[in-house]
Design a protein around this motif. Structure first.
Motif, short mmCIF file in Angstrom:
data_model
loop_
_atom_site.label_atom_id
_atom_site.label_comp_id
_atom_site.label_asym_id
_atom_site.label_seq_id
_atom_site.Cartn_x
_atom_site.Cartn_y
_atom_site.Cartn_z
N GLY A 272 0.78 -1.22 0.00
CA GLY A 272 0.00 0.00 0.00
C GLY A 272 0.82 1.28 0.00
N CYS A 273 2.11 1.17 -0.27
CA CYS A 273 2.97 2.36 -0.23
C CYS A 273 2.77 3.19 -1.50
N CYS A 274 2.08 4.30 -1.39
CA CYS A 274 1.74 5.09 -2.57
C CYS A 274 2.96 5.79 -3.16
N VAL A 275 3.97 6.12 -2.35
CA VAL A 275 5.17 6.77 -2.87
C VAL A 275 5.90 5.83 -3.82
N VAL A 276 6.06 4.60 -3.40
CA VAL A 276 6.75 3.61 -4.23
C VAL A 276 5.91 3.29 -5.45
N ALA A 277 4.62 3.16 -5.29
CA ALA A 277 3.74 2.88 -6.42
C ALA A 277 3.83 4.00 -7.46
N ALA A 278 3.89 5.25 -7.01
CA ALA A 278 4.01 6.38 -7.93
C ALA A 278 5.34 6.34 -8.66
N ALA A 279 6.41 5.97 -7.95
CA ALA A 279 7.72 5.87 -8.59
C ALA A 279 7.73 4.75 -9.62
N VAL A 280 7.13 3.61 -9.30
CA VAL A 280 7.05 2.49 -10.24
C VAL A 280 6.24 2.92 -11.47
N ALA A 281 5.16 3.63 -11.25
CA ALA A 281 4.34 4.11 -12.38
C ALA A 281 5.13 5.10 -13.25
N ALA A 282 5.98 5.90 -12.63
CA ALA A 282 6.80 6.84 -13.40
C ALA A 282 7.80 6.09 -14.28
N VAL A 283 8.36 5.02 -13.76
CA VAL A 283 9.27 4.19 -14.57
C VAL A 283 8.48 3.59 -15.73
N ALA A 284 7.28 3.11 -15.44
CA ALA A 284 6.43 2.55 -16.49
C ALA A 284 6.14 3.60 -17.56
N GLU A 285 5.86 4.80 -17.15
CA GLU A 285 5.58 5.88 -18.09
C GLU A 285 6.80 6.17 -18.97
N PHE A 286 7.98 6.13 -18.36
CA PHE A 286 9.21 6.33 -19.12
C PHE A 286 9.32 5.26 -20.21
N TYR A 287 9.10 4.00 -19.84
CA TYR A 287 9.20 2.92 -20.82
C TYR A 287 8.11 3.04 -21.89
N ARG A 288 6.93 3.47 -21.51
CA ARG A 288 5.86 3.67 -22.50
C ARG A 288 6.26 4.75 -23.50
N ASN A 289 6.82 5.86 -22.97
CA ASN A 289 7.21 6.97 -23.84
C ASN A 289 8.37 6.62 -24.76
N THR A 290 9.17 5.64 -24.37
CA THR A 290 10.30 5.24 -25.21
C THR A 290 9.99 4.00 -26.04
N GLY A 291 8.71 3.61 -26.09
CA GLY A 291 8.29 2.52 -26.94
C GLY A 291 8.55 1.12 -26.40
N GLN A 292 8.91 1.01 -25.14
CA GLN A 292 9.19 -0.29 -24.53
C GLN A 292 7.93 -0.76 -23.80
N ALA B 165 4.23 -4.29 -17.56
CA ALA B 165 4.58 -5.03 -16.34
C ALA B 165 4.70 -4.09 -15.14
N LEU B 166 5.29 -2.93 -15.36
CA LEU B 166 5.45 -1.99 -14.25
C LEU B 166 4.15 -1.31 -13.85
N TYR B 167 3.29 -1.00 -14.82
CA TYR B 167 1.97 -0.46 -14.48
C TYR B 167 1.21 -1.45 -13.61
N THR B 168 1.28 -2.73 -13.99
CA THR B 168 0.61 -3.78 -13.21
C THR B 168 1.19 -3.84 -11.80
N GLU B 169 2.51 -3.76 -11.70
CA GLU B 169 3.16 -3.79 -10.39
C GLU B 169 2.74 -2.60 -9.52
N ALA B 170 2.65 -1.42 -10.12
CA ALA B 170 2.22 -0.23 -9.37
C ALA B 170 0.81 -0.42 -8.81
N LEU B 171 -0.07 -0.97 -9.63
CA LEU B 171 -1.43 -1.23 -9.15
C LEU B 171 -1.45 -2.28 -8.05
N GLU B 172 -0.61 -3.29 -8.17
CA GLU B 172 -0.53 -4.32 -7.12
C GLU B 172 -0.04 -3.72 -5.80
#
Length: 165
Positions: free
Chosen positions: A127-147, A153-160
């Motif tokens: 339930g740590c929202c700070v870590v979930a937000a950071a994981v989502a930011a990494v996911a966003e980076f990969y989405r923006n770079t076409g990965q 996988a990281l968006y799913t992890e953030a939601l988990e």
């Protein structure tokens, strides 16, 4: 005079000058569900907060070199002021990585995101929202770079992390 007894609202008794409050009138400092038992406060945490605020001001003013320097100071101070597992460190890494991403410095952003991903288990608690937000930011980076596979996988992890899945 209004009575708040039925609503559950407790008001302190009106005090006479020079009198001490009764035990019933003193509010428990941890009675609010969002209040922490013990906040970490020291010179480094204060400097981290000031550096982060300055970095955001410089960024908004378009002074990117100064903003970068302050984001770096904030991260360094967080590392000095908090335990290695404290989410403030993850937040400061995320802020610097987001700065790099937003200013087109993708190699620097990816290096920080990768560093975060390797040490993510240190920060992860249910339930740590700070870590979930950071994981989502990494996911966003990969989405923006076409990965897209990494991003998904990281968006799913953030939601988990937030117990949404």
């Amino acid at each position: 005079m209004l009575s708040f007894a039925a609503t559950g609202i407790a008001l302190a008794e009106q005090q006479q000058p020079g009198s001490a409050p009764s035990d019933d009138a003193v509010r428990d400092p941890l009675s609010h569900p969002l209040e922490l038992e013990e906040a970490v406060t020291n010179e480094h945490t204060a400097m981290m907060t000031l550096a982060r605020a300055a970095a955001l001001e410089y960024y908004q003013a378009g002074k990117y070199k100064l903003a970068e320097a302050k984001f770096i100071v904030a991260l360094e101070q967080a590392k000095l002021g908090f335990d290695v597992r404290d989410p403030h460190i993850a937040s400061c890494k995320n802020n610097l990585a987001e700065f790099y991403r937003n200013t087109g410095q993708f190699a620097k952003a990816e290096a920080l995101y990768t560093e975060f991903a390797k040490g993510k288990a240190l920060f992860t608690e249910e339930g740590c929202c700070v870590v979930a937000a950071a994981v989502a930011a990494v996911a966003e980076f990969y989405r923006n770079t076409g990965q897209f596979a990494k991003a998904e996988a990281l968006y799913t992890e953030a939601l988990e992390l937030l117990d949404y899945l």
